[in-house]
Write an enzyme that holds these catalytic residues in place. Sequence first.
Site, mmCIF file in Angstrom:
data_model
loop_
_atom_site.group_PDB
_atom_site.id
_atom_site.type_symbol
_atom_site.label_atom_id
_atom_site.label_comp_id
_atom_site.label_asym_id
_atom_site.label_seq_id
_atom_site.Cartn_x
_atom_site.Cartn_y
_atom_site.Cartn_z
ATOM 1 N N ASP A 85 0.810 -1.227 0.000
ATOM 2 C CA ASP A 85 0.000 0.000 0.000
ATOM 3 C C ASP A 85 0.843 1.277 0.000
ATOM 4 O O ASP A 85 0.441 2.304 0.548
ATOM 5 C CB ASP A 85 -0.965 0.018 1.207
ATOM 6 C CG ASP A 85 -1.885 -1.175 1.204
ATOM 7 O OD1 ASP A 85 -2.210 -1.663 0.108
ATOM 8 O OD2 ASP A 85 -2.272 -1.631 2.295
ATOM 9 N N LYS A 138 1.758 2.329 -4.958
ATOM 10 C CA LYS A 138 2.321 1.802 -6.217
ATOM 11 C C LYS A 138 1.394 2.072 -7.401
ATOM 12 O O LYS A 138 1.844 2.433 -8.480
ATOM 13 C CB LYS A 138 2.566 0.286 -6.086
ATOM 14 C CG LYS A 138 3.550 -0.074 -4.980
ATOM 15 C CD LYS A 138 3.713 -1.576 -4.830
ATOM 16 C CE LYS A 138 2.457 -2.296 -4.369
ATOM 17 N NZ LYS A 138 2.049 -1.985 -2.989
ATOM 18 N N GLY A 185 -4.524 -4.298 -3.863
ATOM 19 C CA GLY A 185 -5.527 -3.271 -4.144
ATOM 20 C C GLY A 185 -4.758 -2.011 -4.487
ATOM 21 O O GLY A 185 -4.138 -1.409 -3.620
ATOM 22 N N HIS A 186 -4.742 -1.660 -5.763
ATOM 23 C CA HIS A 186 -3.952 -0.515 -6.226
ATOM 24 C C HIS A 186 -4.902 0.602 -6.649
ATOM 25 O O HIS A 186 -5.714 0.429 -7.560
ATOM 26 C CB HIS A 186 -3.044 -0.933 -7.393
ATOM 27 C CG HIS A 186 -2.013 -1.951 -6.980
ATOM 28 N ND1 HIS A 186 -1.115 -2.503 -7.846
ATOM 29 C CD2 HIS A 186 -1.733 -2.483 -5.770
ATOM 30 C CE1 HIS A 186 -0.333 -3.351 -7.188
ATOM 31 N NE2 HIS A 186 -0.705 -3.355 -5.923
ATOM 32 N N GLN A 220 2.061 -5.924 -3.247
ATOM 33 C CA GLN A 220 2.502 -6.041 -1.849
ATOM 34 C C GLN A 220 3.804 -5.227 -1.660
ATOM 35 O O GLN A 220 4.010 -4.265 -2.387
ATOM 36 C CB GLN A 220 2.700 -7.507 -1.436
ATOM 37 C CG GLN A 220 1.407 -8.294 -1.309
ATOM 38 C CD GLN A 220 0.859 -8.806 -2.635
ATOM 39 O OE1 GLN A 220 1.569 -9.420 -3.398
ATOM 40 N NE2 GLN A 220 -0.402 -8.565 -2.907
HETATM 41 P P1 GDP Z 1 -0.789 0.390 -3.490
HETATM 42 O O1 GDP Z 1 -1.374 -0.890 -3.029
HETATM 43 O O2 GDP Z 1 0.674 0.480 -3.251
HETATM 44 O O3 GDP Z 1 -1.140 0.716 -4.923
HETATM 45 O O4 GDP Z 1 -1.449 1.530 -2.584
HETATM 46 P P2 GDP Z 1 -3.014 1.655 -2.185
HETATM 47 O O5 GDP Z 1 -3.753 2.144 -3.372
HETATM 48 O O6 GDP Z 1 -3.486 0.428 -1.543
HETATM 49 O O7 GDP Z 1 -2.930 2.732 -1.048
HETATM 50 C C1 GDP Z 1 -2.386 3.984 -1.257
HETATM 51 C C2 GDP Z 1 -3.429 5.047 -0.921
HETATM 52 O O8 GDP Z 1 -2.798 6.300 -0.903
HETATM 53 C C3 GDP Z 1 -4.510 5.151 -1.982
HETATM 54 O O9 GDP Z 1 -5.710 5.546 -1.350
HETATM 55 C C4 GDP Z 1 -4.013 6.251 -2.894
HETATM 56 O O10 GDP Z 1 -5.038 6.924 -3.600
HETATM 57 C C5 GDP Z 1 -3.374 7.163 -1.895
HETATM 58 N N1 GDP Z 1 -2.248 7.966 -2.356
HETATM 59 C C6 GDP Z 1 -1.205 7.636 -3.143
HETATM 60 N N2 GDP Z 1 -0.309 8.646 -3.175
HETATM 61 C C7 GDP Z 1 -0.826 9.631 -2.405
HETATM 62 C C8 GDP Z 1 -0.344 10.914 -2.009
HETATM 63 O O11 GDP Z 1 0.737 11.336 -2.358
HETATM 64 N N3 GDP Z 1 -1.139 11.624 -1.169
HETATM 65 C C9 GDP Z 1 -2.359 11.191 -0.749
HETATM 66 N N4 GDP Z 1 -3.076 11.982 0.036
HETATM 67 N N5 GDP Z 1 -2.818 9.977 -1.086
HETATM 68 C C10 GDP Z 1 -2.048 9.219 -1.894
HETATM 69 P P1 IMO Z 2 -0.853 -4.133 -2.309
HETATM 70 O O1 IMO Z 2 -0.400 -4.666 -3.638
HETATM 71 C C1 IMO Z 2 -0.905 -4.574 1.995
HETATM 72 C C2 IMO Z 2 -0.959 -8.614 3.605
HETATM 73 C C3 IMO Z 2 -2.191 -9.082 4.352
HETATM 74 C C4 IMO Z 2 -1.545 -10.016 5.355
HETATM 75 C C5 IMO Z 2 -0.438 -10.681 4.553
HETATM 76 C C6 IMO Z 2 -0.810 -12.013 3.949
HETATM 77 O O2 IMO Z 2 -2.167 -3.442 -2.368
HETATM 78 O O3 IMO Z 2 0.224 -3.360 -1.657
HETATM 79 P P2 IMO Z 2 -2.359 -12.747 1.915
HETATM 80 O O4 IMO Z 2 -3.816 -12.504 1.666
HETATM 81 O O5 IMO Z 2 -1.475 -12.202 0.831
HETATM 82 O O6 IMO Z 2 -2.031 -14.161 2.226
HETATM 83 O O7 IMO Z 2 -2.041 -11.912 3.254
HETATM 84 O O8 IMO Z 2 -0.130 -9.768 3.502
HETATM 85 N N1 IMO Z 2 -1.184 -8.117 2.230
HETATM 86 C C7 IMO Z 2 -1.122 -6.833 1.891
HETATM 87 N N2 IMO Z 2 -0.939 -5.744 2.652
HETATM 88 N N3 IMO Z 2 -1.012 -4.455 0.668
HETATM 89 C C8 IMO Z 2 -1.167 -5.545 -0.117
HETATM 90 O O9 IMO Z 2 -1.158 -5.464 -1.463
HETATM 91 C C9 IMO Z 2 -1.277 -6.807 0.493
HETATM 92 N N4 IMO Z 2 -1.449 -8.061 0.049
HETATM 93 C C10 IMO Z 2 -1.379 -8.867 1.118
HETATM 94 O O10 IMO Z 2 -2.855 -8.013 4.970
HETATM 95 O O11 IMO Z 2 -0.939 -9.267 6.380
HETATM 96 MG MG MG Z 3 -2.898 -1.603 -1.807
#
Ligand code: GDP
Ligand code: IMO
Ligand code: MG
Length: 421
Positions: A12, A15, A39-40, A222
């Site tokens: 998270d 990315k 979840g991106h 991840q």
């Molecule tokens: P990922 O799994 O690495 O793609 O990240 P996620 O999408 O799960 O979580 C990142 C969260 O931060 C999302 O809600 C994005 O919309 C948000 N986000 C990314 N970059 C920024 C930033 O620079 N500022 C803010 N406020 N939100 C951001």
């Molecule tokens: P993105 O790509 C954050 C975490 C789960 C748990 C561990 C194992 O959005 O960054 P799993 O279901 O993979 O067997 O869970 O890994 N986890 C993540 N945490 N971002 C993710 O993906 C994750 N994918 C798995 O919360 O701790």
């Molecule tokens: Mg994510």
Amino acid sequence: MNTILVGAQWGDEGKGKIIDVLTKDADIVVRSQGGNNAGHTVEVGKEKYVLHLIPSGILWPKKTCVIGNGVVIDPVSLVEEIKGLEARGFKTKGNLLLSENAHLVFPYHRAIDELRELRKGKGKIGTTKRGIGPAYGDKAARVGLRLVDLLKPAQFKEKLTERIETNNIAIKALGGKSVPVKETLVAYEAAAKILRPYITNTVVWLHEALTKKKKMLFEGAQGTFLDIDFGTYPYVTSSNTTAGGASTGSGVPPHRMDRVVGCMKAYTTRVGEGNLPTESAQLADLFHGMGREFGATTGRARRCGWFDAVATHYAGLVNGFDEVAVTNLDGLDSLSEIKVCVAYELKGKRIDYPPVDLAEWNAIKPVYKTFKGWKTDTSKVREYKKLPVAARNYLKGIADLTGAELTIVSVGPRREATLWV
Ligand code: GDP
Ligand code: IMO
Ligand code: MG
């Protein structure tokens, strides 16, 4: 230029957002590991998209997205994602290719994932319950089914029936409810019908693209500390989330990769169980109060902590970061002082790497350095040099401690909130 983007922390890191902005200059975006546990989030204009299996590059026209051999695919979930994107005006046919080598996720994987967690009780991993661990387990045990199997319906039916029946023995032993054979066959045949035109030999396709000098972007899922080898085992996911996974999960060899970018938040978050050394209730309250840091896949509140430079430095070693992209800088705007973990203390001794032994990992105490806050709204800044000096000092500080060059800073979820250093 072929670029790998990987998470430097616990997932998270933002990315999806960074991949989206980098896709402008790429031809192909490749996912090479993980599954719909990812979840991106990408925000474009007023629209918000959360991608689980499909590479974030799909939001750009005329880019090809590839789901490589290293990904585990829940076909029912993938069809939902395809339909969701098409309903919002995005074309996937011709723009999305699925590797015939990729393994499939079935309802019995999800059931076993959940049952194992229940059985572990307090010792649970806190998985996403998407069946990821059991699916990779079957791959390693050589009893998995792959996308190529979807191309031969009669044979697939036979193999899947056997797999369901065998897994139902384990499910029953764990106290769960059997997976129905007929319903599952029907649901998977329906998904297969939709997915067949997308399935191809992506290894051959990617190598043809290499000879045509197409630019590739590898979208990590991840993060480094969820890596099955280098992460905080056993509180990890079941794939190699680090840079090497981009090669093994796509068939594009390591020497064809030109650049590795580490994606990291300006602080730390984690979902699921396992120690988070810099965890801070103050930061969790701050971010959750702002409506931020809730999981994109499960909606769980993310745990929050200060930036951990011991972790990101180790991530730099394992991944070979050439550059870092720092996201969510704006999250720290209101603080007058910002802590950064620069070492760990273990039994009175200072260490500068994450211990492998779980008891030691649980026992470490962070050693902090304090940076001055900037107390300014950075979310509307559009040029790096217009950031407050204290913010630039902080960014340079965390990039230096990580051991890589800072090239991208993000101050908001949308495309335009991206500063090129
Ligand atoms: P990922 O799994 O690495 O793609 O990240 P996620 O999408 O799960 O979580 C990142 C969260 O931060 C999302 O809600 C994005 O919309 C948000 N986000 C990314 N970059 C920024 C930033 O620079 N500022 C803010 N406020 N939100 C951001
Ligand atoms: P993105 O790509 C954050 C975490 C789960 C748990 C561990 C194992 O959005 O960054 P799993 O279901 O993979 O067997 O869970 O890994 N986890 C993540 N945490 N971002 C993710 O993906 C994750 N994918 C798995 O919360 O701790
Ligand atoms: Mg994510």
